[in-house]
Design an enzyme around this catalytic site. Structure first.
Site, PDB file in Angstrom:
ATOM      1  N   ASP A 245       0.857  -1.173   0.000  1.00  0.00           N
ATOM      2  CA  ASP A 245       0.000   0.000   0.000  1.00  0.00           C
ATOM      3  C   ASP A 245       0.904   1.237   0.000  1.00  0.00           C
ATOM      4  O   ASP A 245       2.105   1.143   0.262  1.00  0.00           O
ATOM      5  CB  ASP A 245      -0.898  -0.028   1.243  1.00  0.00           C
ATOM      6  N   GLU A 427      -9.053  14.085   7.694  1.00  0.00           N
ATOM      7  CA  GLU A 427     -10.051  14.926   8.341  1.00  0.00           C
ATOM      8  C   GLU A 427      -9.432  15.762   9.450  1.00  0.00           C
ATOM      9  O   GLU A 427      -9.794  16.928   9.647  1.00  0.00           O
ATOM     10  CB  GLU A 427     -11.185  14.061   8.889  1.00  0.00           C
ATOM     11  N   ARG A 530      -2.056  14.865  -1.403  1.00  0.00           N
ATOM     12  CA  ARG A 530      -3.357  14.190  -1.470  1.00  0.00           C
ATOM     13  C   ARG A 530      -4.433  15.259  -1.637  1.00  0.00           C
ATOM     14  O   ARG A 530      -4.483  16.226  -0.868  1.00  0.00           O
ATOM     15  CB  ARG A 530      -3.603  13.375  -0.199  1.00  0.00           C
ATOM     16  N   THR A 671      -9.158   0.369 -15.557  1.00  0.00           N
ATOM     17  CA  THR A 671      -8.539  -0.650 -16.400  1.00  0.00           C
ATOM     18  C   THR A 671      -8.407  -1.968 -15.655  1.00  0.00           C
ATOM     19  O   THR A 671      -8.571  -3.045 -16.244  1.00  0.00           O
ATOM     20  CB  THR A 671      -7.157  -0.163 -16.882  1.00  0.00           C
ATOM     21  N   ARG A 700      -5.899   4.215  -8.053  1.00  0.00           N
ATOM     22  CA  ARG A 700      -7.350   4.193  -7.910  1.00  0.00           C
ATOM     23  C   ARG A 700      -7.878   2.769  -7.709  1.00  0.00           C
ATOM     24  O   ARG A 700      -8.952   2.411  -8.168  1.00  0.00           O
ATOM     25  CB  ARG A 700      -8.017   4.798  -9.148  1.00  0.00           C
ATOM     26  N   ASP A 726      -1.306  -0.930   6.101  1.00  0.00           N
ATOM     27  CA  ASP A 726      -1.495  -0.417   7.449  1.00  0.00           C
ATOM     28  C   ASP A 726      -2.943  -0.147   7.806  1.00  0.00           C
ATOM     29  O   ASP A 726      -3.234   0.197   8.951  1.00  0.00           O
ATOM     30  CB  ASP A 726      -0.709   0.894   7.629  1.00  0.00           C
ATOM     31  N   ASN A 729      -8.456  -1.127   4.703  1.00  0.00           N
ATOM     32  CA  ASN A 729      -8.624  -1.406   3.282  1.00  0.00           C
ATOM     33  C   ASN A 729      -7.548  -2.338   2.741  1.00  0.00           C
ATOM     34  O   ASN A 729      -7.635  -2.770   1.586  1.00  0.00           O
ATOM     35  CB  ASN A 729      -8.609  -0.092   2.486  1.00  0.00           C
TER      36      ASN A 729
END
Length: 994
Positions: A245, A427, A530, A671, A700, A726, A729
């Protein structure tokens, strides 16, 4: 349990779910819709409604249900109304609700799948060779049974009755069958049952040494490397593909607000002095933030010359403060403890009447218990994984009552700390950025948010908060303005928000701001930031009520419920107006470029799978040394399957991807959707293209796509894979890979809890693989082969003797030696090989990553290694047995002395073999080898000196004493050891790196 009532009049319950997902930040749960109004009148005995819920599932963050009231009203339920088993209630005195799942139907129990067992590639090879051991044993037993029958066939039938040692001489076939089963018992050492016990002990020692390695200790977090799987340490040395990741794994995941754009105007926020608190603000908040306000933005925020842009800037900052799920965590007074004695240990009938609430939500106690210390009356929330350095000063709690005015002050500090707690660092960074400009989030309730706006406290009515999810890639907050209008604030990825904007007229100011914002977003991404896009929508009350009613119908339980909800939210989060965008910096972790380069030099194929934009991910890939400046980037970014197929084919056939270096592949999520579709047939061509590239970057990518990529590579290419991440997800990817590594970062401990190994920093991966992985594989491979060698040699010694005893299954070795050979005499040398021998120093392995290739390719244990060891054991046994037979030929040596000579020679050869194979000598090696040999002589001398006839075993009284006095015995020890190990010595001299 569905939450129906709690101590907070606002219907809010606070909890942490660290026992479920490892997250320690404070979370909110609210009572079911309609029950907040019944706070004072709620009574569980009067509950007459029907609760319908979905079937039990393992999905912790998903829940759907409906409460049907007797009057026919149906109220939808979601995960915000559910308290899960194993959660801990915080800052809440009591909760009441109705249990909907119990026992093994709870999500905690359904997710408890028990220990996961992974079998390494080396262990699978070993299991195959153990089966060959069984077949070799059966072959020897059959050979012995046939030999027994042929032996009996040599005797004349007339001699059967006068030959005392032939039991069933008249039935040679029957005697051969009995001998077959006898051989199964006698030669059972061929099956290395004790090998599995030794391997488990060895792996336990390997895990201990990995855990104790000070080079992989992080003093900042005070954490060591954690080995959660005890049976795949050797797999660390055979990794071919590494999947990583990006956010929180390669980067710090500690977000710092750096740039933003409002109305197309760019505002930079380089490091500088923190913002000063507003003097007009009530003395509650004292910010300590890393954000240095932009002077131009401060001017635009206060400038009245351009009222339109000023309004946009203020609205943008308000969105940063309120469009999130940040919770202001404050110290809490447990009123249940304070009033429990007064009420006789029972709940008071009117809980809210006896405990008036403060404006900030803290509760007062009665004066009788005013002097309870803070340590008893305060329930602090746990140390959060994502917290703000924000400090909120709270005055001492004035425990109500006239007599308190003269009471002594509490032993606690006059001011107590409160903090921001967020579910993601993004956030938190945005909330702190708003704080730097005087927009302070002070408190949050389900239907209200309190914000300090440039020195004034403003409360906004919150109608709905729709949290972020990976499908929508955005979150939204709906609030009611004093004018009655409903305003919807949306924050999310540019791919989701920009596509939901209202069409703009060409040449208009809005279109110009849109184009400028898109250009700035690309610039932010190229800088490695980001990005998030802010937008809004203003709705009339009637339109909002219409949507709310439709969404309530879509939320009812039934087929296609999730699809209906997605469509309903898409209708809400559409026709948006662009407000601005943000760029948040996430710096690389320490030594990431060096670690990535070392892994690439070691021959590993490194794939980075991230959900970020391609521009951001490519920038990080260059910074992390995944891509070099000389690499040519191959882009796979297609809008349909046909284009993806043609692009892959053109790369393969056009010669662009020839060679293993100089090429880097970049693929986007859309893709990947076409590639991973089984019906497309693109997986094999895609992997063929990826194999010809030095590195692969997938942008993505959804969590499910990450897992599918790992699965496709593992199954299609048949390689050993490692996944590191980490966050939650990354759990699917980590569990799919052969080896899963979790980083204890800023996103909770879900990845750690699902992993096989846990690290605190990405840089430790280099030492874990290149040093410990190399050692563990090499040690275990050589230990297994040595185990096969010593057992097979011992069995063949017994088998050769059968040619001289009429295949009667007689064993010339003492029964004590038969039992102690594996249990004592040769038990410790294999453990020493497997746990302490080092093929190369750690500094050399780290300096030359290419040495990892020998372990990665499995050179220490190949498919033919077992047969080579078996041939070597035959040679050693022949040398030992027939040397002794030739030396004692035509003498009066007895069976036990002959067996003792064979046993001593076999043991000495096996110990010297270990000494030759040892690459790094330590005290442990010396003690293990010398101790094994000394224990043999000491135990044998003691036993044969005391036991004339013990345990109904054949007497071997003083056999060792006679052997030690015989020069032939010592001569045989020297000659057989040299002759048996000569091939090994020659091999080591000719091939020193073997």
């Amino acid at each position: 349990m569905v939450l129906l009532h709690c101590s907070n009049p606002a219907g809010v319950c606070y909890l942490d779910t660290c026992n479920l997902d490892g997250e320690t930040n404070l979370k909110q749960r609210i009572v079911a819709p309609g029950f907040r109004e019944k706070h004072k009148d709620f009574c569980p005995l009067k509950f007459r409604s029907t609760v319908e819920v979905e079937r039990p599932s393992t999905k912790i963050y998903r829940f759907t249900g409906t409460i049907s009231h007797p009057n026919g009203i149906r109220v939808p339920l979601n995960s915000e109304n559910l308290l899960l088993r194993e959660c801990t209630i915080k800052n809440t005195d009591y909760v009441e609700g109705i249990v909907v799942y119990a026992g093994h139907e709870t999500k905690a129990m359904l997710n408890n799948g028990g220990p996961r067992y992974k079998c390494s590639k080396l262990e699978r090879k070993m299991n195959t060779d153990v089966i060959w051991c069984v077949l070799v044993l059966l072959f020897l037993c059959c050979a012995g049974a046939v030999g027994c029958k042929l032996w009996y066939d040599h005797y004349s039938p007339l001699l059967y009755k006068v030959t005392p040692f032939i039991t069933y001489a008249d039935k040679p076939a029957y005697e051969g069958l009995l001998i077959f089963w006898t051989y199964i018992i006698v030669l059972q050492v061929m099956i290395p049952v004790s090998l599995y016990v030794t391997i488990e002990m060895t792996k336990l020692l390997q895990v201990y040494h990995i855990h104790q390695d000070v080079e992989m200790y992080d003093p900042v977090t005070n954490t060591r490397t954690e080995c959660r799987a005890l049976n795949i340490t050797e797999e660390l040395g055979q990794i071919n593909y590494l999947f990583s990741d990006k956010t929180g794994t390669l980067t710090e995941n500690k977000m710092v607000f750096r740039r933003c754009t409002v109305g197309g105007v760019d505002y930079d926020h380089p490091p500088g002095p923190p913002a000063e608190p507003s003097p007009d603000l009530p003395p509650i908040v004292t910010p300590i933030t890393k954000v240095s306000p932009n002077r131009r933005m401060l001017q635009h925020m206060q400038d009245n010359n351009d009222a339109q842009h000023t309004q946009k800037v203020r609205e943008f900052l308000l969105m940063l403060a309120v469009c999130n799920t940040v919770v202001v965590s404050q110290p809490h007074v447990d009123a249940m403890q304070l009033s429990g004695s007064q009420s006789g240990g029972h709940f008071p009938t009117d809980r809210s009447a006896d405990r008036p609430a403060r404006s900030n939500g803290t509760l007062r106690s009665n004066d009788k218990y005013a002097r309870l210390t803070e340590s008893r009356s305060t329930t602090p929330s746990p140390p959060p994984s994502t917290t703000s350095p924000l400090r909120i000063r709270l005055p001492r709690f004035p425990f109500g009552g006239r007599d308190d005015t003269s009471s002594e002050p509490s032993t606690s500090a006059d001011c107590q700390l409160a903090r921001f707690e967020a579910e993601s660092p993004d956030e938190l960074a945005l909330a702190e950025a708003a704080l730097a400009y005087g927009y302070e989030l002070r408190s949050r309730a389900p239907d209200e948010v309190e914000v300090g706006v440039r020195g004034e406290v403003v409360r906004y009515k919150v109608l709905r908060v729709q949290q972020f999810d990976s499908n929508r890639k955005c979150m939204s907050v709906a609030m009611r303005l004093p004018t009655g209008q409903v305003i919807l604030y949306v924050k999310g990825a540019d791919s989701a928000v920009l596509g939901a904007l209202t069409p703009m007229r060409a040449g208009s100011a809005e279109a110009a701001a849109y184009e400028r914002t898109r250009a700035l977003l690309s610039e932010y991404a190229r800088a490695g930031l980001r990005t998030l896009v802010m937008a809004k929508r203003t709705m009339q009350p009637a339109l909002w009520e219409e949507w709310l009613a439709g969404h309530a119908r879509a939320s009812e339980i039934g087929e296609g419920r999730e699809k209906r909800i997605r469509e309903s939210l898409a209708r809400l989060e559409s026709a948006l107006s662009l407000v601005g965008a943000t760029g948040v910096e996430d710096r690389l972790q320490e030594a990431v470029p060096r670690t990535v380069r070392a892994l690439l030099d070691a021959g590993l194929a490194v794939w980075v799978l991230t959900g970020d934009k391609p521009e951001t991910a490519i920038n990080i890939a260059y910074s992390a040394a995944l891509f070099s400046q000389t690499d040519r980037l191959l882009h796979l970014m297609s809008r349909d399957k046909e284009h993806a197929e043609s692009t892959i084919k053109s790369y393969l056939e056009g010669g662009l991807a020839e060679g293993g270096g100089g090429r880097a592949l970049v693929v986007d999520g859309r893709t990947l959707t076409y590639i991973l579709d089984r019906r497309s047939g693109l997986v094999a061509p895609f992997l063929s293209l990826a194999k010809r590239c030095s590195a692969v970057l997938c942008c993505r990518a959804t969590p499910l796509q990450k897992a599918y990529i790992v699965k496709a590579v593992k199954e299609e290419l048949g390689v050993t894979t490692l996944a590191i991440g980490d966050g939650a997800n990354d759990v699917s990817m980590i569990q799919t890979a052969d080896v899963g590594i979790g980083l204890s970062g800023q996103e909770g401990r879900q990845a750690v809890m699902a992993s096989d190994f846990a690290l605190s920093r990405f840089k430790f991966l280099e030492r874990l693989l290149l040093v410990h992985g190399h050692w563990c594989y090499d040690r275990l491979a050589r230990m297994i082969l040595y185990f096969f060698l010593k057992n097979a040699t011992f069995v063949f010694l017994v088998f050769w003797y059968q040619f001289y005893c009429g295949f009667s299954s007689m064993v010339m070795i003492d029964q004590l030696h038969l039992m102690a050979y594996n249990l004592m005499f040769t038990a410790f040398p294999p453990i020493v090989i497997g746990a302490y021998d080092r093929s190369a120093p750690a500094a050399l392995l780290a300096e030359r990553p290419g040495l990892y290739g020998a372990a990665r390719r499995g050179l220490a244990y190949r498919a033919h290694s077992y047969w080579a060891v078996l041939a070597e054991s035959v040679y050693i046994s022949v040398v030992i047995f027939f040397s002794a037979a030739s030396a004692y030929w035509d003498t009066d040596v007895d069976i036990w002395l002959f067996g003792l000579v064979n046993m001593t020679c076999c043991l000495l050869v096996m110990l010297v073999y270990v000494a030759i194979e040892t690459r790094s000598w330590t005290v442990i090696h010396v003690v293990a080898l010398s101790g094994s040999l000394i224990s043999f002589f000491v135990l044998t001398l003691m036993y044969q000196s005391v036991c004339v006839s013990c345990f109904n075993l054949p007497s071997t009284y003083r056999v060792m004493h006679h052997a030690l006095a015989d020069p032939m015995y010592w001569l045989l020890l020297v000659l057989t050891t040299v002759a048996a190990l000569a091939p090994s010595d020659i091999n080591l001299l000719c091939v020193p790196e073997a």
